[in-house]
Design a protein around this motif. Structure first.
Motif, PDB file in Angstrom:
ATOM      1  N   THR A   1     -50.258  -9.372  -4.356  1.00  0.00           N
ATOM      2  CA  THR A   1     -51.386  -9.616  -3.463  1.00  0.00           C
ATOM      3  C   THR A   1     -50.983  -9.592  -1.985  1.00  0.00           C
ATOM      4  O   THR A   1     -50.987 -10.623  -1.297  1.00  0.00           O
TER       5      THR A   1
ATOM      6  N   SER B   1     -55.733  -7.987   0.918  1.00  0.00           N
ATOM      7  CA  SER B   1     -56.703  -9.083   0.788  1.00  0.00           C
ATOM      8  C   SER B   1     -57.717  -9.038   1.925  1.00  0.00           C
ATOM      9  O   SER B   1     -58.931  -9.186   1.710  1.00  0.00           O
TER      10      SER B   1
ATOM     11  N   LEU C   1     -56.376 -10.642  -6.264  1.00  0.00           N
ATOM     12  CA  LEU C   1     -57.151 -10.129  -5.130  1.00  0.00           C
ATOM     13  C   LEU C   1     -58.545 -10.737  -5.108  1.00  0.00           C
ATOM     14  O   LEU C   1     -59.067 -11.088  -4.039  1.00  0.00           O
TER      15      LEU C   1
ATOM     16  N   ALA D   1     -58.260 -14.056  -3.603  1.00  0.00           N
ATOM     17  CA  ALA D   1     -58.039 -13.969  -2.156  1.00  0.00           C
ATOM     18  C   ALA D   1     -59.341 -13.674  -1.411  1.00  0.00           C
ATOM     19  O   ALA D   1     -59.591 -14.231  -0.333  1.00  0.00           O
TER      20      ALA D   1
ATOM     21  N   GLU E   1     -49.905 -15.001  -2.154  1.00  0.00           N
ATOM     22  CA  GLU E   1     -50.034 -13.775  -1.360  1.00  0.00           C
ATOM     23  C   GLU E   1     -48.714 -13.480  -0.665  1.00  0.00           C
ATOM     24  O   GLU E   1     -47.967 -14.397  -0.316  1.00  0.00           O
TER      25      GLU E   1
END
Length: 355
Positions: A70, A75, A101, A104, A131
């Motif tokens: 990620t 994102s 994702l 996010a 992330e």
């Protein structure tokens, strides 16, 4: 006497069925969605087509750019797409990359999520988002990233390649194993963890032998759900810290890294968790750390960091990063011992318990 504990259940609607995808449109309607952004990875265009056909003109946009670990730039781009398209629901299908994702995007926009897992990662059941920024994976916990609805469709898992099934399943087992000795463990999650480990350990060899074994696929998806519940309900320890370090800083594949490291991290902690080792022996057999490595080897999964791309020259740096902002762990984190763990994992040696 049982120790005191705190248990918090995370709200989520879970639908588990052989063909749960049949309920997708109804579930989207139940969430009041009129404009849905559909998220997958670049490799899942067929699944994307299936979802957009099922949802029809309520799909306001698609984003097939989910990536491993990620990355924050992806994102941000996906969240901008959701805002531009005026989405009111994120629909994500796939493994940890697609679901990560989706989470996010939810964190950035406040949008609800309906997710359809196609692997055994378990991310869909956790309030955890990892992330990657500037080569380091940063993890945060927020109820804002929890999906509102999860559809477990066994039929979708039938097409999951055997190699991905094995490493994804081992990744799931790692969640349950660490839940047994987490600082905030509790009796409910411990029971779920042992059930999950037993289900997954039975399912993976069957899937390896017969990939379209519907009962084994059903058991694996059930185990993955429980493993995700475990990860989402209690904290993490050394194993997950090492995996996040290696994944974020050395771009190693997520599930494969979990698969290789789990036996070694468990062996490292074994002297501090004798009761947990006894519980695991009841599910996996004597010497649980060795049994986990045997399970990986028997199902064709990797057992060394070298074979998944980790340079030996990076082990010192990996140990330093892991110790720079460590998670709680039942055994104190000692640099030389962790470096020895990483070296054994790099070479594919047997997991070694020491004191």
């Amino acid at each position: 006497m049982m120790a005191g504990f705190t248990y918090t259940a995370h709200p989520a609607r879970v639908i588990f069925a052989d063909t749960a995808l049949d309920q997708l449109e109804a579930e989207a309607g139940r969430l009041g969605a009129r404009r849905m952004l559909v998220i997958t990875t670049p490799r899942q265009t067929g699944l994307m087509d299936t979802l957009t056909a099922a949802l029809g003109d309520r799909v306001c946009g698609t984003f097939a750019g989910a990536a491993m670990h990620t990355p924050v730039d992806i994102s941000d781009l996906a969240a901008d797409t959701a805002r531009t398209r005026k989405a009111d629901l994120v629909v994500a299908a796939g493994g940890g990359s697609a679901i990560g994702l989706s989470k996010a995007v939810a964190l950035r926009t406040g949008l609800p999520q309906l997710v359809i897992p196609t692997t055994y990662s378990g991310s869909e059941m956790t309030p955890i988002l990892g992330e990657t920024r500037n080569g380091q994976k940063q993890t945060q916990v927020s109820a804002k990233v929890l999906p509102q609805t999860v559809l477990y469709d066994v039929s979708l898992s039938l097409a999951l390649p055997v190699h991905v099934s094995m490493t994804s399943g081992m990744n799931a087992i790692a969640h349950a194993v660490e839940a047994l000795y987490a600082r905030d463990r509790n009796p409910v999650i411990s029971l779920l963890a042992l059930e999950a480990i037993g289900a997954m350990a039975a399912a993976l060899p069957a899937i390896h032998h017969t990939p379209d074994d519907g009962e084994a696929r059903r058991k694996a998806l059930y185990g993955a759900w429980l493993c995700g519940l475990c990860l989402g309900s209690v904290g993490m320890a050394l194993h997950h810290k090492l995996c996040h370090t290696l994944g974020g800083s050395f771009a190693l594949p997520h599930a494969e890294t979990h698969t290789v490291l789990l036996p070694h991290a468990l062996a490292y902690n074994a002297p501090a968790i004798p009761e947990v080792m006894h519980q695991l022996a009841g599910v996996l057999g004597s010497d649980p750390a060795r049994r986990l490595q045997d399970l990986a080897r028997a199902t064709g999964a990797p057992v060394s960091l070298a074979e998944i791309g980790m340079p030996e020259s990076g082990l010192q740096r990996a140990a330093d990063i892991a110790l720079s902002n460590p998670y709680w762990n039942p055994r104190p984190l000692e640099r030389e011992a962790i470096l020895a763990l990483l070296r054994r994992a790099h070479d594919g040696s047997l997991p070694q318990m020491d004191s």
